[in-house]
Scaffold this motif. Sequence first.
Motif, PDB file in Angstrom:
ATOM      1  N   GLN A  19       0.825  -1.212   0.000  1.00  0.00           N
ATOM      2  CA  GLN A  19       0.000   0.000   0.000  1.00  0.00           C
ATOM      3  C   GLN A  19       0.857   1.258   0.000  1.00  0.00           C
ATOM      4  N   ASP A  20       1.870   1.273   0.867  1.00  0.00           N
ATOM      5  CA  ASP A  20       2.696   2.479   0.969  1.00  0.00           C
ATOM      6  C   ASP A  20       3.583   2.684  -0.254  1.00  0.00           C
ATOM      7  N   GLY A  21       3.850   1.582  -0.975  1.00  0.00           N
ATOM      8  CA  GLY A  21       4.716   1.687  -2.147  1.00  0.00           C
ATOM      9  C   GLY A  21       3.977   1.991  -3.429  1.00  0.00           C
ATOM     10  N   ALA A  22       2.655   1.855  -3.399  1.00  0.00           N
ATOM     11  CA  ALA A  22       1.869   2.078  -4.615  1.00  0.00           C
ATOM     12  C   ALA A  22       2.050   3.506  -5.114  1.00  0.00           C
ATOM     13  N   GLY A  23       2.451   3.625  -6.344  1.00  0.00           N
ATOM     14  CA  GLY A  23       2.602   4.954  -6.919  1.00  0.00           C
ATOM     15  C   GLY A  23       3.926   5.616  -6.639  1.00  0.00           C
ATOM     16  N   VAL A  24       4.748   4.989  -5.806  1.00  0.00           N
ATOM     17  CA  VAL A  24       6.079   5.548  -5.567  1.00  0.00           C
ATOM     18  C   VAL A  24       6.972   5.120  -6.726  1.00  0.00           C
ATOM     19  N   THR A  25       7.258   6.062  -7.617  1.00  0.00           N
ATOM     20  CA  THR A  25       8.051   5.709  -8.788  1.00  0.00           C
ATOM     21  C   THR A  25       9.541   5.793  -8.497  1.00  0.00           C
ATOM     22  N   PRO A  26      10.338   4.996  -9.169  1.00  0.00           N
ATOM     23  CA  PRO A  26       9.897   4.045 -10.204  1.00  0.00           C
ATOM     24  C   PRO A  26       9.671   2.631  -9.688  1.00  0.00           C
ATOM     25  N   ASP A  27       9.991   2.360  -8.451  1.00  0.00           N
ATOM     26  CA  ASP A  27      10.052   0.957  -8.023  1.00  0.00           C
ATOM     27  C   ASP A  27       8.916   0.473  -7.134  1.00  0.00           C
ATOM     28  N   HIS A  28       7.967   1.345  -6.847  1.00  0.00           N
ATOM     29  CA  HIS A  28       6.803   0.953  -6.052  1.00  0.00           C
ATOM     30  C   HIS A  28       7.180   0.365  -4.689  1.00  0.00           C
ATOM     31  N   VAL A  29       8.202   0.960  -4.098  1.00  0.00           N
ATOM     32  CA  VAL A  29       8.598   0.642  -2.731  1.00  0.00           C
ATOM     33  C   VAL A  29       8.896   1.979  -2.067  1.00  0.00           C
ATOM     34  N   LYS A  30       8.306   2.210  -0.918  1.00  0.00           N
ATOM     35  CA  LYS A  30       8.534   3.468  -0.203  1.00  0.00           C
ATOM     36  C   LYS A  30      10.014   3.609   0.151  1.00  0.00           C
ATOM     37  N   ALA A  31      10.528   4.816   0.051  1.00  0.00           N
ATOM     38  CA  ALA A  31      11.940   5.041   0.365  1.00  0.00           C
ATOM     39  C   ALA A  31      12.237   4.661   1.809  1.00  0.00           C
ATOM     40  N   ASP A  32      13.334   3.953   1.996  1.00  0.00           N
ATOM     41  CA  ASP A  32      13.794   3.561   3.336  1.00  0.00           C
ATOM     42  C   ASP A  32      12.734   2.825   4.150  1.00  0.00           C
ATOM     43  N   ASP A  33      11.957   2.009   3.492  1.00  0.00           N
ATOM     44  CA  ASP A  33      10.943   1.228   4.208  1.00  0.00           C
ATOM     45  C   ASP A  33      11.643   0.112   4.986  1.00  0.00           C
ATOM     46  N   ALA A  34      11.674   0.246   6.297  1.00  0.00           N
ATOM     47  CA  ALA A  34      12.426  -0.691   7.134  1.00  0.00           C
ATOM     48  C   ALA A  34      11.838  -2.099   7.106  1.00  0.00           C
ATOM     49  N   ARG A  35      10.601  -2.199   6.660  1.00  0.00           N
ATOM     50  CA  ARG A  35       9.973  -3.529   6.604  1.00  0.00           C
ATOM     51  C   ARG A  35      10.493  -4.346   5.419  1.00  0.00           C
ATOM     52  N   VAL A  36      11.057  -3.660   4.451  1.00  0.00           N
ATOM     53  CA  VAL A  36      11.555  -4.342   3.250  1.00  0.00           C
ATOM     54  C   VAL A  36      12.925  -4.950   3.540  1.00  0.00           C
ATOM     55  N   ILE A  37      13.018  -6.261   3.402  1.00  0.00           N
ATOM     56  CA  ILE A  37      14.286  -6.951   3.637  1.00  0.00           C
ATOM     57  C   ILE A  37      15.187  -6.833   2.418  1.00  0.00           C
ATOM     58  N   ALA A  38      14.588  -6.927   1.252  1.00  0.00           N
ATOM     59  CA  ALA A  38      15.331  -6.772  -0.005  1.00  0.00           C
ATOM     60  C   ALA A  38      14.332  -6.501  -1.108  1.00  0.00           C
ATOM     61  N   HIS A  39      14.775  -5.774  -2.128  1.00  0.00           N
ATOM     62  CA  HIS A  39      13.902  -5.616  -3.291  1.00  0.00           C
ATOM     63  C   HIS A  39      14.700  -5.271  -4.527  1.00  0.00           C
ATOM     64  N   THR A  40      14.196  -5.712  -5.658  1.00  0.00           N
ATOM     65  CA  THR A  40      14.792  -5.338  -6.935  1.00  0.00           C
ATOM     66  C   THR A  40      14.091  -4.077  -7.406  1.00  0.00           C
ATOM     67  N   LYS A  41      14.603  -3.518  -8.497  1.00  0.00           N
ATOM     68  CA  LYS A  41      13.885  -2.430  -9.137  1.00  0.00           C
ATOM     69  C   LYS A  41      12.751  -3.034  -9.964  1.00  0.00           C
ATOM     70  N   VAL A  42      11.869  -2.204 -10.444  1.00  0.00           N
ATOM     71  CA  VAL A  42      10.788  -2.655 -11.329  1.00  0.00           C
ATOM     72  C   VAL A  42      11.318  -2.694 -12.765  1.00  0.00           C
ATOM     73  N   ILE A  43      11.032  -3.793 -13.442  1.00  0.00           N
ATOM     74  CA  ILE A  43      11.472  -3.936 -14.837  1.00  0.00           C
ATOM     75  C   ILE A  43      10.289  -4.232 -15.756  1.00  0.00           C
ATOM     76  N   GLY A  44      10.511  -4.000 -17.038  1.00  0.00           N
ATOM     77  CA  GLY A  44       9.508  -4.302 -18.049  1.00  0.00           C
ATOM     78  C   GLY A  44       9.942  -5.485 -18.903  1.00  0.00           C
ATOM     79  N   GLY A  45       9.130  -5.804 -19.897  1.00  0.00           N
ATOM     80  CA  GLY A  45       9.392  -6.947 -20.768  1.00  0.00           C
ATOM     81  C   GLY A  45      10.788  -6.941 -21.362  1.00  0.00           C
ATOM     82  N   GLY A  46      11.444  -8.101 -21.325  1.00  0.00           N
ATOM     83  CA  GLY A  46      12.770  -8.242 -21.915  1.00  0.00           C
ATOM     84  C   GLY A  46      13.905  -7.846 -20.993  1.00  0.00           C
ATOM     85  N   GLU A  47      13.569  -7.264 -19.842  1.00  0.00           N
ATOM     86  CA  GLU A  47      14.628  -6.799 -18.936  1.00  0.00           C
ATOM     87  C   GLU A  47      14.902  -7.804 -17.822  1.00  0.00           C
TER      88      GLU A  47
END
Length: 191
Positions: free
Chosen positions: A126-154
């Motif tokens: 919920q907190d990451g929705a719309g946070v561009t470009p990766d849809h993860v809130k900045a410095d969200d301590a609950r996130v253990i790890a995350h990749t960036k958001v990618i599109g087709g072929g990436e």
Amino acid sequence: MKFRQILLTSAVALALSACGGQSPAPAADTAAPADAAPAAEAAPAEAAPAEAAPEAAVASKPAVVENCATTIEANDQMQYNADSITVPASCTSFTINLKHTGTMGANVMGHNVVVAAQSDMEGIDQDGAGVTPDHVKADDARVIAHTKVIGGGESTSVTFDPAKIKAGGPYKFFCSFPGHMTLMQGSIQVQ
Ligand code: CO
């Protein structure tokens, strides 16, 4: 009588089409009883989404893990190709590679992988929705790890310390692109 048959036939057709993708069998289980009896009407068709009992269900699509790494594929049908990642206990770091096998852009069918405690998933999503470009809130301590958001072929990847998911849990990996989490998630555990 004939009408009833038609109903039954369409119910079966619905159930079959529901299975057309790679969605798990339970969808058919809940759809079929609709014709059976009024009592079944209250059946938890909506209350039993795929994420309801992930740790109770036997993983049907375990990710291939080699050399403390795995590659998860994601497609234009909003699906990962795995629903469980088991990290060997001997790994001191673990890498998740993400490959988008589709052709749609990151703005419409973007995929990432977020690792977090299952209890934190909703909030992160919920907190990451719309946070561009990766849809993860900045410095969200609950996130253990995350990749960036990618599109087709990436492709992309993230490496993290498995010690962070040894205690507590259960832990999950999921896509935080808005609307994707329900379909795109799986369990991740150290074993
Ligand atoms: Co996605």
